[in-house]
Design a protein around this motif. Structure first.
Motif, PDB file in Angstrom:
ATOM      1  N   ASP A 126       0.824  -1.211   0.000  1.00  0.00           N
ATOM      2  CA  ASP A 126       0.000   0.000   0.000  1.00  0.00           C
ATOM      3  C   ASP A 126       0.860   1.264   0.000  1.00  0.00           C
ATOM      4  O   ASP A 126       0.350   2.365  -0.161  1.00  0.00           O
ATOM      5  CB  ASP A 126      -0.930   0.028   1.223  1.00  0.00           C
ATOM      6  CG  ASP A 126      -2.147  -0.861   1.054  1.00  0.00           C
ATOM      7  OD1 ASP A 126      -2.410  -1.337  -0.077  1.00  0.00           O
ATOM      8  OD2 ASP A 126      -2.840  -1.097   2.071  1.00  0.00           O
ATOM      9  N   SER A 127       2.150   1.093   0.218  1.00  0.00           N
ATOM     10  CA  SER A 127       3.073   2.226   0.231  1.00  0.00           C
ATOM     11  C   SER A 127       4.262   1.928  -0.689  1.00  0.00           C
ATOM     12  O   SER A 127       5.403   1.792  -0.234  1.00  0.00           O
ATOM     13  CB  SER A 127       3.555   2.475   1.662  1.00  0.00           C
ATOM     14  OG  SER A 127       4.451   3.555   1.689  1.00  0.00           O
ATOM     15  N   PRO A 128       3.996   1.848  -2.015  1.00  0.00           N
ATOM     16  CA  PRO A 128       5.074   1.464  -2.933  1.00  0.00           C
ATOM     17  C   PRO A 128       6.210   2.474  -3.032  1.00  0.00           C
ATOM     18  O   PRO A 128       7.353   2.099  -3.278  1.00  0.00           O
ATOM     19  CB  PRO A 128       4.358   1.321  -4.279  1.00  0.00           C
ATOM     20  CG  PRO A 128       3.142   2.172  -4.167  1.00  0.00           C
ATOM     21  CD  PRO A 128       2.740   2.127  -2.721  1.00  0.00           C
ATOM     22  N   ASP A 129       5.917   3.751  -2.812  1.00  0.00           N
ATOM     23  CA  ASP A 129       6.948   4.778  -2.965  1.00  0.00           C
ATOM     24  C   ASP A 129       7.803   4.974  -1.720  1.00  0.00           C
ATOM     25  O   ASP A 129       8.926   5.448  -1.826  1.00  0.00           O
ATOM     26  CB  ASP A 129       6.311   6.120  -3.340  1.00  0.00           C
ATOM     27  CG  ASP A 129       5.620   6.068  -4.691  1.00  0.00           C
ATOM     28  OD1 ASP A 129       6.020   5.243  -5.539  1.00  0.00           O
ATOM     29  OD2 ASP A 129       4.657   6.840  -4.889  1.00  0.00           O
ATOM     30  N   VAL A 130       7.272   4.618  -0.554  1.00  0.00           N
ATOM     31  CA  VAL A 130       8.033   4.833   0.671  1.00  0.00           C
ATOM     32  C   VAL A 130       8.511   3.499   1.246  1.00  0.00           C
ATOM     33  O   VAL A 130       9.708   3.227   1.290  1.00  0.00           O
ATOM     34  CB  VAL A 130       7.210   5.616   1.722  1.00  0.00           C
ATOM     35  CG1 VAL A 130       7.986   5.752   3.022  1.00  0.00           C
ATOM     36  CG2 VAL A 130       6.847   6.993   1.189  1.00  0.00           C
ATOM     37  N   ILE A 131       7.576   2.666   1.674  1.00  0.00           N
ATOM     38  CA  ILE A 131       7.996   1.440   2.370  1.00  0.00           C
ATOM     39  C   ILE A 131       8.601   0.427   1.404  1.00  0.00           C
ATOM     40  O   ILE A 131       9.739  -0.006   1.599  1.00  0.00           O
ATOM     41  CB  ILE A 131       6.823   0.817   3.162  1.00  0.00           C
ATOM     42  CG1 ILE A 131       6.339   1.808   4.226  1.00  0.00           C
ATOM     43  CG2 ILE A 131       7.276  -0.487   3.821  1.00  0.00           C
ATOM     44  CD1 ILE A 131       5.128   1.346   5.000  1.00  0.00           C
ATOM     45  N   LYS A 132       7.873   0.060   0.365  1.00  0.00           N
ATOM     46  CA  LYS A 132       8.382  -0.973  -0.538  1.00  0.00           C
ATOM     47  C   LYS A 132       9.679  -0.541  -1.223  1.00  0.00           C
ATOM     48  O   LYS A 132      10.665  -1.289  -1.239  1.00  0.00           O
ATOM     49  CB  LYS A 132       7.334  -1.368  -1.580  1.00  0.00           C
ATOM     50  CG  LYS A 132       7.755  -2.565  -2.394  1.00  0.00           C
ATOM     51  CD  LYS A 132       6.620  -3.106  -3.231  1.00  0.00           C
ATOM     52  CE  LYS A 132       7.022  -4.418  -3.869  1.00  0.00           C
ATOM     53  NZ  LYS A 132       5.883  -5.114  -4.458  1.00  0.00           N
ATOM     54  N   ALA A 133       9.675   0.661  -1.772  1.00  0.00           N
ATOM     55  CA  ALA A 133      10.887   1.153  -2.451  1.00  0.00           C
ATOM     56  C   ALA A 133      12.052   1.249  -1.460  1.00  0.00           C
ATOM     57  O   ALA A 133      13.192   0.937  -1.804  1.00  0.00           O
ATOM     58  CB  ALA A 133      10.621   2.508  -3.094  1.00  0.00           C
ATOM     59  N   LYS A 173      11.452   9.100   6.358  1.00  0.00           N
ATOM     60  CA  LYS A 173      10.257   9.165   5.500  1.00  0.00           C
ATOM     61  C   LYS A 173       9.073   8.432   6.125  1.00  0.00           C
ATOM     62  O   LYS A 173       7.931   8.806   5.883  1.00  0.00           O
ATOM     63  CB  LYS A 173      10.550   8.557   4.124  1.00  0.00           C
ATOM     64  CG  LYS A 173      11.357   9.439   3.220  1.00  0.00           C
ATOM     65  CD  LYS A 173      11.605   8.737   1.901  1.00  0.00           C
ATOM     66  CE  LYS A 173      12.549   9.515   1.040  1.00  0.00           C
ATOM     67  NZ  LYS A 173      12.888   8.769  -0.202  1.00  0.00           N
ATOM     68  N   LEU A 174       9.341   7.409   6.909  1.00  0.00           N
ATOM     69  CA  LEU A 174       8.251   6.655   7.538  1.00  0.00           C
ATOM     70  C   LEU A 174       7.422   7.537   8.460  1.00  0.00           C
ATOM     71  O   LEU A 174       6.234   7.299   8.659  1.00  0.00           O
ATOM     72  CB  LEU A 174       8.808   5.477   8.343  1.00  0.00           C
ATOM     73  CG  LEU A 174       9.477   4.358   7.550  1.00  0.00           C
ATOM     74  CD1 LEU A 174      10.030   3.315   8.509  1.00  0.00           C
ATOM     75  CD2 LEU A 174       8.502   3.724   6.571  1.00  0.00           C
ATOM     76  N   TRP A 175       8.051   8.545   9.034  1.00  0.00           N
ATOM     77  CA  TRP A 175       7.367   9.379  10.020  1.00  0.00           C
ATOM     78  C   TRP A 175       7.023  10.761   9.489  1.00  0.00           C
ATOM     79  O   TRP A 175       6.474  11.583  10.226  1.00  0.00           O
ATOM     80  CB  TRP A 175       8.232   9.499  11.279  1.00  0.00           C
ATOM     81  CG  TRP A 175       8.609   8.157  11.773  1.00  0.00           C
ATOM     82  CD1 TRP A 175       9.853   7.581  11.747  1.00  0.00           C
ATOM     83  CD2 TRP A 175       7.736   7.155  12.302  1.00  0.00           C
ATOM     84  NE1 TRP A 175       9.795   6.302  12.232  1.00  0.00           N
ATOM     85  CE2 TRP A 175       8.506   6.012  12.579  1.00  0.00           C
ATOM     86  CE3 TRP A 175       6.360   7.108  12.557  1.00  0.00           C
ATOM     87  CZ2 TRP A 175       7.960   4.848  13.104  1.00  0.00           C
ATOM     88  CZ3 TRP A 175       5.816   5.945  13.083  1.00  0.00           C
ATOM     89  CH2 TRP A 175       6.619   4.843  13.354  1.00  0.00           C
ATOM     90  N   LYS A 176       7.294  11.012   8.228  1.00  0.00           N
ATOM     91  CA  LYS A 176       7.095  12.343   7.654  1.00  0.00           C
ATOM     92  C   LYS A 176       5.657  12.854   7.824  1.00  0.00           C
ATOM     93  O   LYS A 176       5.441  13.989   8.204  1.00  0.00           O
ATOM     94  CB  LYS A 176       7.480  12.339   6.172  1.00  0.00           C
ATOM     95  CG  LYS A 176       7.434  13.704   5.546  1.00  0.00           C
ATOM     96  CD  LYS A 176       7.928  13.673   4.128  1.00  0.00           C
ATOM     97  CE  LYS A 176       7.902  15.052   3.553  1.00  0.00           C
ATOM     98  NZ  LYS A 176       8.326  15.075   2.173  1.00  0.00           N
TER      99      LYS A 176
END
Length: 139
Positions: free
Chosen positions: A50-57, A129-132
Motif C-alpha cells: 500500500d506504500s510502494p513509494d516509501v515502504i516498498k521502495a 520518511k516513515l514518520w514524515k
C-alpha cells in the motif's frame, strides 16, 4: 529533573516488530535482491504494497545497498542495529550510547538532487520518511 526510561505500550510497536523482522531476515539470509516472501511477514505485506513509494521502495533499496557492503560493513551494521535496539539499557545507563549514522560512514552515498550533489544516508532517509506524515501532537 531527570527521568529514567519507562516503557509505554503503543500500537506502533507492531510496525516496529514488522521492520525488525525485515532486518533480522536481511541479516540472516543476505539476499542479493528484494524478496517479499522471505523478508516480510505476511501480515505486513499489505502495508508494504500500500506504500510502494516509501515502504516498498525503501526496503528494496536497503536490500540492494546491503548486498553491496563488505562482510565487515555488514557486521558493523548488524552490531549497530542490535545495540540500538537496547533502548532501555541505553536510556538507563549513561555509559552506553546508541550508534549514530555518521559512525557508519559506508551507509552514505553521493547523489544529485535538484542539481546539487550531496551525501545522504539511505537508511536514515528511509526511516525519516516513515514518520514524515505521521500525526504530531501540538505543543
Amino acid at each position: 529533573m531527570i527521568y529514567t526510561y519507562k516503557y509505554l505500550p503503543h500500537t506502533i510497536e507492531k510496525f516496529h516488530e514488522r521492520l525488525m523482522f525485515f532486518f533480522d531476515k536481511l541479516f540472516e539470509l543476505e539476499p542479493a535482491e528484494y524478496d517479499e516472501e522471505s523478508l516480510t511477514e505476511e501480515v505486513f505485506r499489505e502495508c508494504v504494497n500500500d506504500s510502494p513509494d516509501v515502504i516498498k521502495a525503501g526496503l528494496q533499496q536497503i536490500v540492494e545497498l546491503y548486498s553491496e557492503l563488505s562482510p565487515e560493513e555488514k557486521q558493523a551494521l548488524k552490531n549497530a542495529y542490535l545495540t540500538n535496539l537496547e533502548i532501555e539499557n541505553i536510556c538507563n545507563d549513561i555509559t552506553r550510547e546508541p550508534v549514530k549514522y555518521k559512525q557508519l560512514n559506508f551507509l552514505f552515498k553521493k547523489i544529485t538532487r535538484d542539481g546539487k550533489e550531496k551525501e545522504i544516508c539511505f537508511l536514515k532517509d528511509f526511516l525519516m520518511k516513515l514518520w514524515k506524515n505521521y500525526p504530531h501532537v501540538k505543543k
